[in-house]
Design a protein around this motif. Structure first.
Motif, PDB file in Angstrom:
ATOM      1  N   ASN A  31       0.843  -1.195   0.000  1.00  0.00           N
ATOM      2  CA  ASN A  31       0.000   0.000   0.000  1.00  0.00           C
ATOM      3  C   ASN A  31       0.872   1.237   0.000  1.00  0.00           C
ATOM      4  O   ASN A  31       1.265   1.732   1.046  1.00  0.00           O
ATOM      5  CB  ASN A  31      -0.912   0.005   1.230  1.00  0.00           C
ATOM      6  CG  ASN A  31      -1.867  -1.154   1.209  1.00  0.00           C
ATOM      7  OD1 ASN A  31      -2.492  -1.401   0.197  1.00  0.00           O
ATOM      8  ND2 ASN A  31      -1.960  -1.875   2.300  1.00  0.00           N
ATOM      9  N   LEU A  33       1.264   5.203  -1.560  1.00  0.00           N
ATOM     10  CA  LEU A  33       0.627   6.328  -2.236  1.00  0.00           C
ATOM     11  C   LEU A  33       1.724   7.220  -2.802  1.00  0.00           C
ATOM     12  O   LEU A  33       2.732   7.456  -2.143  1.00  0.00           O
ATOM     13  CB  LEU A  33      -0.197   7.162  -1.252  1.00  0.00           C
ATOM     14  CG  LEU A  33      -1.364   6.503  -0.538  1.00  0.00           C
ATOM     15  CD1 LEU A  33      -2.000   7.493   0.434  1.00  0.00           C
ATOM     16  CD2 LEU A  33      -2.384   5.999  -1.531  1.00  0.00           C
ATOM     17  N   VAL A  35       1.854  10.987  -4.071  1.00  0.00           N
ATOM     18  CA  VAL A  35       1.090  12.222  -4.143  1.00  0.00           C
ATOM     19  C   VAL A  35       2.035  13.352  -4.544  1.00  0.00           C
ATOM     20  O   VAL A  35       2.991  13.642  -3.817  1.00  0.00           O
ATOM     21  CB  VAL A  35       0.422  12.534  -2.785  1.00  0.00           C
ATOM     22  CG1 VAL A  35      -0.358  13.830  -2.849  1.00  0.00           C
ATOM     23  CG2 VAL A  35      -0.457  11.381  -2.341  1.00  0.00           C
ATOM     24  N   LYS A  99      -6.148   7.275   4.994  1.00  0.00           N
ATOM     25  CA  LYS A  99      -6.883   6.639   3.910  1.00  0.00           C
ATOM     26  C   LYS A  99      -7.241   5.218   4.310  1.00  0.00           C
ATOM     27  O   LYS A  99      -6.360   4.460   4.752  1.00  0.00           O
ATOM     28  CB  LYS A  99      -6.053   6.631   2.621  1.00  0.00           C
ATOM     29  CG  LYS A  99      -6.790   6.023   1.451  1.00  0.00           C
ATOM     30  CD  LYS A  99      -5.965   6.052   0.197  1.00  0.00           C
ATOM     31  CE  LYS A  99      -6.787   5.398  -0.905  1.00  0.00           C
ATOM     32  NZ  LYS A  99      -6.021   5.172  -2.095  1.00  0.00           N
TER      33      LYS A  99
END
Length: 136
Positions: A31, A33, A35, A99
């Motif tokens: 997992n 991310l 950004v 999240k």
């Protein structure tokens, strides 16, 4: 009258999209991310009870992390643009994000400030974070 239409066919080579592979303490992180060009991983990627003590204040959504080996104390809050390291405010280049019930933290910021080794392979799209310095 005859009309001739020349058809041009352009072939584009498929460029494979390589995902960013992130390894923290030898474990690949599923997992991740990305950004605005910054990599965030779940806080639990740094889960090592021999090195770190974590507390979470649900009201302020603030995580307190203490590195027992390097005597570093870090406070980071969900959505904040800065963190506190040993009482000193430091600007973050990516916000701490919540999240799916998980707290995602800026990988480079946290790994370097907890004393880890950070290596980024741009060509291979791989990030490797080693155990904090001082780990036995």
């Amino acid at each position: 009258m005859t009309v001739i239409v020349a058809a041009h066919i352009l072939l584009f080579a498929a460029v494979p999209v390589t995902p960013l592979n992130v390894y923290v303490n030898g474990e690949q992180q599923e997992n991740v991310l990305v950004v605005k060009g910054r990599t965030l991983v779940p806080l639990r990627a740094f889960d090592d009870p021999t090195q770190f003590i974590y507390t979470f204040d649900y009201m302020s959504k603030t995580v307190n992390i203490i590195n027992k080996v390097n005597q570093v104390s870090i406070q980071i809050s969900v959505g904040a643009q800065e963190a506190t390291i040993n009482g000193k405010k430091v600007k973050l280049d990516a916000q701490v994000t919540l999240k799916d019930g998980r707290i995602f933290v800026p990988l480079r910021f946290l790994s370097e400030n907890l004393g880890g080794n950070f290596i980024y392979d741009k060509v291979g799209k791989k990030v490797v974070v080693g155990y904090p310095i001082g780990r036995s």
